[in-house]
Motif scaffolding. Structure first.
Motif, short mmCIF file in Angstrom:
data_model
loop_
_atom_site.label_atom_id
_atom_site.label_comp_id
_atom_site.label_asym_id
_atom_site.label_seq_id
_atom_site.Cartn_x
_atom_site.Cartn_y
_atom_site.Cartn_z
N VAL A 1 0.86 -1.18 0.00
CA VAL A 1 0.00 0.00 0.00
C VAL A 1 0.89 1.22 0.00
N GLN A 2 0.75 2.04 -1.02
CA GLN A 2 1.57 3.23 -1.07
C GLN A 2 0.95 4.28 -1.98
N LEU A 3 1.40 5.51 -1.78
CA LEU A 3 1.08 6.62 -2.66
C LEU A 3 2.37 7.02 -3.36
N GLN A 4 2.31 7.10 -4.66
CA GLN A 4 3.50 7.41 -5.45
C GLN A 4 3.30 8.75 -6.14
N ALA A 5 4.13 9.72 -5.76
CA ALA A 5 4.03 11.06 -6.33
C ALA A 5 5.10 11.26 -7.39
N SER A 6 4.77 12.09 -8.37
CA SER A 6 5.72 12.40 -9.43
C SER A 6 5.39 13.77 -10.03
N GLY A 7 6.30 14.30 -10.84
CA GLY A 7 6.02 15.52 -11.56
C GLY A 7 6.75 16.75 -11.09
N GLY A 8 7.49 16.65 -10.01
CA GLY A 8 8.22 17.82 -9.55
C GLY A 8 9.34 18.19 -10.52
N GLY A 9 9.91 19.34 -10.30
CA GLY A 9 10.99 19.79 -11.16
C GLY A 9 11.33 21.24 -10.91
N SER A 10 12.09 21.80 -11.82
CA SER A 10 12.53 23.19 -11.70
C SER A 10 11.93 24.01 -12.83
N VAL A 11 11.35 25.14 -12.46
CA VAL A 11 10.78 26.05 -13.46
C VAL A 11 11.10 27.48 -13.06
N GLN A 12 10.94 28.37 -14.01
CA GLN A 12 11.10 29.79 -13.71
C GLN A 12 9.77 30.36 -13.23
N ALA A 13 9.84 31.46 -12.53
CA ALA A 13 8.63 32.13 -12.06
C ALA A 13 7.68 32.38 -13.22
N GLY A 14 6.41 32.14 -12.98
CA GLY A 14 5.41 32.27 -14.03
C GLY A 14 5.14 30.99 -14.77
N GLY A 15 5.97 29.98 -14.55
CA GLY A 15 5.83 28.71 -15.24
C GLY A 15 4.78 27.81 -14.63
N THR A 16 4.66 26.62 -15.21
CA THR A 16 3.66 25.65 -14.76
C THR A 16 4.32 24.30 -14.50
N LEU A 17 3.69 23.56 -13.62
CA LEU A 17 4.05 22.17 -13.36
C LEU A 17 2.78 21.40 -13.04
N ARG A 18 2.81 20.10 -13.32
CA ARG A 18 1.68 19.24 -12.97
C ARG A 18 2.21 18.06 -12.18
N LEU A 19 1.72 17.95 -10.96
CA LEU A 19 2.09 16.84 -10.09
C LEU A 19 1.03 15.76 -10.17
N SER A 20 1.47 14.53 -10.01
CA SER A 20 0.55 13.40 -10.01
C SER A 20 0.83 12.52 -8.80
N CYS A 21 -0.21 11.85 -8.32
CA CYS A 21 -0.07 10.93 -7.20
C CYS A 21 -1.06 9.80 -7.40
N SER A 22 -0.56 8.58 -7.39
CA SER A 22 -1.42 7.41 -7.57
C SER A 22 -1.26 6.47 -6.40
N ALA A 23 -2.38 5.90 -5.96
CA ALA A 23 -2.37 4.91 -4.90
C ALA A 23 -2.26 3.53 -5.51
N SER A 24 -1.50 2.69 -4.86
CA SER A 24 -1.41 1.29 -5.29
C SER A 24 -1.65 0.39 -4.09
#
Length: 114
Positions: A1-24
């Motif tokens: 049983v776990q939650l797995q997160a992904s999608g982090g990173g480095s961006v400049q101000a004003g940018g976008t990111l999308r994080l995801s998390c799935s349970a297994s």
């Protein structure tokens, strides 16, 4: 049983990111799934919450810039107009009662440069 997160990173101000998390390893629909974040030396804080009933809650700093979405036991966090102050480790969290669940995923680092 776990939650797995992904999608982090480095961006400049004003940018976008999308994080995801799935349970297994979880056969039922988790009642509440959340995103939190933590800056070193500060307490972990709630970013957004998605309740199974389609209710969504946001922290004041996230409202209007971040959007949490959910499909069964997967949540996403769309982050727009990122600011250096959004730099943190982002964690997903799942909570349920009957059966009881109180589960944190591993963090994913978001770095926003000015």
């Amino acid at each position: 049983v776990q939650l797995q997160a992904s999608g982090g990173g480095s961006v400049q101000a004003g940018g976008t990111l999308r994080l995801s998390c799935s349970a297994s390893g979880i056969a039922y629909s988790i009642n509440t799934m959340e995103w939190h974040r933590q800056v070193p030396g500060k307490e972990r804080e709630l970013v957004a919450r998605a309740i199974r009933s389609n209710l969504r809650n946001y922290a004041d700093f996230a409202r209007g810039r971040f959007t949490i979405s959910r499909l069964r036991n997967t949540i996403h966090l769309q982050m727009n107009s990122l600011e250096p102050e959004d730099t943190a480790v982002y964690y997903c969290y799942g909570k349920n009662s009957r059966p009881d669940l109180d589960l944190w995923g591993q963090g994913t680092l978001v770095t926003v440069s000015s």
